[in-house]
Design an enzyme around this catalytic site. Structure first.
Site, PDB file in Angstrom:
ATOM      1  N   ASP A 191      -6.237  -0.559  11.850  1.00 44.39           N
ATOM      2  CA  ASP A 191      -5.319  -0.891  10.757  1.00 44.39           C
ATOM      3  C   ASP A 191      -4.810  -2.326  10.888  1.00 44.39           C
ATOM      4  OD1 ASP A 191      -2.887  -0.542   8.894  1.00 44.39           O
ATOM      5  OD2 ASP A 191      -3.858   1.416   8.781  1.00 44.39           O
ATOM      6  N   HIS A 229       1.970  -0.881   8.369  1.00 42.72           N
ATOM      7  CA  HIS A 229       1.187   0.301   8.001  1.00 42.72           C
ATOM      8  C   HIS A 229       0.616   1.011   9.232  1.00 42.72           C
ATOM      9  CE1 HIS A 229      -2.559   1.931   5.887  1.00 42.72           C
ATOM     10  NE2 HIS A 229      -1.589   2.380   5.115  1.00 42.72           N
ATOM     11  N   SER A 401      -3.023   7.295   2.914  1.00 41.13           N
ATOM     12  CA  SER A 401      -2.816   6.592   4.181  1.00 41.13           C
ATOM     13  C   SER A 401      -2.057   7.418   5.191  1.00 41.13           C
ATOM     14  CB  SER A 401      -1.988   5.329   3.937  1.00 41.13           C
ATOM     15  OG  SER A 401      -2.811   4.232   3.733  1.00 41.13           O
TER      16      SER A 401
END
Ligand SMILES: *[C@@H]1O[C@H](CO)[C@@H](O)[C@H](O)[C@H]1NC(C)=O
Ligand SMILES: *[C@@H]1O[C@H](CO)[C@@H](O)[C@H](O)[C@H]1NC(C)=O
Ligand SMILES: *[C@@H]1O[C@H](CO)[C@@H](O)[C@H](O)[C@H]1NC(C)=O
Length: 827
Positions: A191, A229, A401
């Site tokens: 990520d 994230h 996600s």
């Protein structure tokens, strides 16, 4: 060509050591090339021949090296290799003859994070129901006491224990109470970084499996304000049981961070990231992909594909890396996860979302490649997890996600119990234990293995308890086997409106026996369709057991004129079927307008469990040419009958009976190369003769009189083509079987051994069917070359490797064109 295996081995293993040997990249003054070279060739010799610097092996990918050159607008490697090929009739040996593939690396936009997209107009956020169930609260309290969980936001983590909407959580607390918390299991979050200094992640951080490919540093520490994230995803998996935020679903697992989303990146770096420390990183959790804009149609480049296959074959000591992908957030844009080459790979477990009320959230994409769903944002709430910072929490994590890492964490629980599960075992366990949800929607259809499948929810939501219990007693499946149909030519205009163009292919028991294939897991269809507006197309695949996969759906924003170009769709809906019988493919163009199209050809691949494990082999590495053998053909049988179909879930398609105009089917016309008639795609090791017979028997007699296509060229050219074609046909029918036999013996003195090219790299040979296919395909390529005119390939002695590569070169160009247009689409 000197053999220096020992040096190669040393260099290879040094390069494989990881962080210490990863070279920083400077694209402003250098170019970088990935070369796949023959195992006998030393990369340093290639480097000195070309004036490049050998930067070492590409991660753990055998025979792939990265080379550095000073910046040049041209592709100097391709130029040199081409040049060498033109001169190879001079007879000298040249180290460049051992270059099997080269690709100049380009910086491109990173893949997109799958964060929650804005809700579509008219959809107001639902209010959260706040009345918790009193008994559930007591239960929650007792779980926390028993397990010593005092994490401050644990009781906001409804996805782990939901005291409001009872049953709408991952059902994990009893798994923990039985002592299963992810110990000795490792998940890598691929990520935008991972804050290993967060007090919630620090205890479980696995440094050796972590790396920052954006800034070339050993630690994946977030640096941009937007780099949150990955840390949030990591918290869902592995946030420690302590006094910070909440817990991860596998709170004693190890967590690694691999940073690739925070800067421009090249394919070689992404490839290396996808197999980084693959002996220890067991699960790669990927909450990203091509843009979910409803118009992208993008797949990983061949080097990334090779890396993933390598990791699936060699990672975890051969059990295979487990890739978990977020299905995508483009549902409101009518995006579909089958237009994303990561999520529709057979090597990834594609995970969609449901929300805390058990409802399908507006963003979560549908597709036949989706295996399961799990909880994420929607109905007024989101996932509560760790954030970047020493002591930071976040309450708004969501989109698919957030679903993928939750699934990855649950798979880590299964690996604690059964570290011996293969990548395919994990897929079986996930679908066997999934629980169908929202059964009223009518999206569910029964499958052969007695499960329900939905394009919205896959096989259902993950139940951690059920998944871990299934894993405990799971009997490992036998190795993978596969069957490839030949390329099936259609070349027919797609009728517009309620009609579809229906084609089929009959798979016989013998074909599957020959392919050592016992029962199905994944099914893929690679196809070529030309169309003026791609988004108006949809495709259904109907199995012999009448299970339907909507492998492609219409997409209102997709205005591309590119059609489907060797695109591979995937379905998991046929899991457990025998595969024997008639497979039907229906291509529809439901919008009546000026945008019309032609269905060119297709290729069915059945993947599953081997009959005889001892005969199973590993799939050869992907090449750029895996779908190039269009000229190796069998003609598809077109049905002229009406097929009744259940309604399509997509509202823009009405359920229609599919009919085909009753005129006789189109004649076979090659899409791009000159036709040749050799053996089938190689799934069955049919000889050319057998294939010809097969073609004759499977094709309806009605088209025989009009067998000969015109190619839309002048009659002189036609005469020429038919001259060549006749030669090829006669040649192959006569010699096909014999060639197949002698091919294995490599009769060097045979004047025809130009056609007997076989890859020298043993990685690429003898893949159960794939190996055979490769050899045959290359023969097809050679036939094409031989009759193309102007071919100077007359030096039989030195052509074994090179000759096939001359064919490859054109494809390198084609691939590059494809890639650059893809990149531009990304901006
Ligand atoms: C949840 O786990 C329990 C065991 O704790 C199990 O009995 C049950 O079947 C699982 N599933 C659901 C939906 O409750
Ligand atoms: C941890 O995992 C490794 C590799 O999967 C295995 O060899 C080892 O036995 C495991 N240790 C424990 C305590 O389960
Ligand atoms: C669309 O139809 C026209 C006229 O029939 C034809 O010439 C053209 O090739 C078609 N386009 C495609 C992509 O098949």
């Amino acid at each position: 060509m000197k053999i220096t295996p020992i040096v190669g081995l040393v260099v290879g293993s040094l390069a494989g050591l990881g962080t210490a040997f990863l070279q920083p990249r400077d694209f402003s003054s250098n170019d970088y090339y990935v070369l796949h070279i023959d195992r006998d060739v030393h990369p340093d010799h290639v480097a000195s021949r070309l004036g490049l610097r050998n930067e070492g092996q590409l991660g753990e990918l055998p025979h792939h090296y990265v080379f550095r050159a000073t910046r040049d607008e041209h592709d100097v490697v391709r130029r040199a290799v081409q040049d060498r090929r033109r001169k190879r009739s001079l007879g000298d040996l040249d180290v460049l003859d051992g270059v099997k593939f080269s690709q100049k690396q380009k910086l491109r936009a990173p893949m997109k994070k799958r964060v929650i997209p804005p809700p579509p107009a008219g959809l107001y956020p639902a209010k959260r129901a706040d009345t918790a169930d009193a008994n559930a609260l007591l239960r929650q309290k007792s779980v926390m006491e028993t397990l010593g969980i005092s994490d401050p936001i644990f009781n906001e983590q409804w996805h782990l224990f939901n005291p409001v909407q009872l049953g709408h959580d991952v059902n994990v607390t009893d798994v923990w109470l039985f002592g299963v918390t992810g110990k000795n299991a490792t998940v890598a979050i691929v990520d935008d970084g991972l804050d290993m200094d967060s007090n919630d992640l620090k205890p479980n951080y696995y440094a050796l499996g972590s790396y920052d490919f954006n800034d070339k540093r050993p630690e994946p520490k977030p640096t941009l304000s937007d780099d949150r994230h990955g840390t949030r995803c990591a918290g869902e998996v592995s946030a420690a049981r302590n006094d910070v935020c909440g817990v991860g679903v596998a709170y004693d697992s190890q967590i690694a961070g691999i940073r690739i989303l925070s800067a421009l990146i090249s394919d070689d770096d992404e490839a290396e990231a996808m197999m980084y420390d693959f002996q220890h990183n067991q699960i790669y959790s990927c909450s990203w992909g091509p843009p979910d804009d409803g118009k992208s149609m993008d797949a990983p480049g061949v080097v990334i594909k090779a890396a993933m296959l390598n990791s699936v074959q060699k990672g975890r000591d051969g059990l295979g890396s487990i890739y978990v992908f977020a299905s995508g957030n483009g549902a409101a844009q009518e995006d579909n996860c089958n237009f994303d080459g990561y999520t529709n790979s057979i090597y990834s477990i594609t995970v969609g979302a449901i929300d805390r009320k058990g409802v399908h959230p507006y963003y979560s994409e549908h597709c036949s490649a989706q295996l399961v769903v799990t909880y994420s944002s929607g109905s007024g709430d989101a996932i509560h997890t760790t954030d970047v910072g020493e002591n930071q929490c976040y309450s708004g994590h969501g989109g698919t996600s957030a679903a993928a890492p939750l699934a990855a964490g649950i798979f880590a629980l299964a690996l604690e119990v059964r570290p011996d599960l293969s990548w395919r075992d994990m897929q079986y366990i996930a679908l066997e234990s999934a629980v169908p949800v929202d059964l009223d929607t009518g999206e569910w259809q029964p499958t052969t293995k007695g499960k329900q499948f939905s394009h919205t929810f896959g096989y259902g939501k993950i139940d951690s308890w059920a998944l871990v219990e299934t894993a405990r007693t799971w009997k490992n499946v036998k190795p993978q086997a596969w069957f490839y149909s030949p390329w099936l030519h259609v070349h027919k205009e797609i009728p517009q409106g309620d009609q579809g163009l229906s084609v089929n292919f009959e798979v016989t028991e013998d074909m599957l026996k020959e392919a050592n294939l016992e029962r199905l897991e994944h099914v893929t269809v690679t196809m070529n369709v030309e169309h003026d507006r791609r988004g108006e197309l949809s495709v259904d695949l109907i199995s012999p057991d009448k299970v339907i996969s909507y492998i492609a759906t219409t997409r209102k924003h997709d205005e591309s004129k590119e059609g489907y170009d060797d695109w591979t769709f995937m379905s998991v809906a046929h899991w457990g079927e025998s595969g024997v019988g008639k497979w039907t493919l229906i291509v529809r163009d439901s919008t009546v307008n000026d945008n019309n199209g032609t269905f060119v050809d297709w290729h069915l691949k059945l993947w599953g469990e081997a009959i005889d494990a001892s005969k199973a082999t590993l799939l050869p590495m992907p090449t750029e040419h895996d779908d190039d053998d269009h000229d190796v053909t069998t003609t598809t049988t077109l049905t002229a009958s009406t097929t009744s179909l259940p309604p399509i879930p997509d509202a823009t398609n009405t359920g229609v009976a599919t009919t085909l105009p009753s005129d006789h089917p189109e004649r076979p016309i090659k899409p791009s190369n000159t036709p040749s008639n050799t053996a089938t795609g190689g799934a069955t090791s049919e000889t050319g003769t057998e294939a010809a017979e097969h073609e004759a028997t499977s094709a309806p007699s009605s088209w025989l009189p009009s067998f000969l296509p015109t190619f839309n060229v002048s009659s002189a050219t036609q005469a020429w083509i038919y001259g060549a074609l006749g030669l090829i046909l006669a040649f192959c029918c006569g010699l096909g079987g014999w060639l197949w036999y002698v091919r294995r013996k490599r009769l060097r003195n045979n004047p025809h051994d130009a056609y007997e090219f076989e890859p020298l790299n043993e990685d690429e040979t003898e893949g159960l069917n794939g190996g055979g296919e490769k050899g045959q395909r290359r023969r097809g390529g050679e036939l094409y070359d031989a009759f193309a005119g102007g071919s100077d390939d007359d030096d039989d002695d030195h052509r074994s490797l090179v000759s096939a590569e001359s064919d490859d070169e054109r494809e390198v160009v084609r691939e590059k064109q494809k890639q650059s247009s893809r990149l531009m689409g990304d901006q």
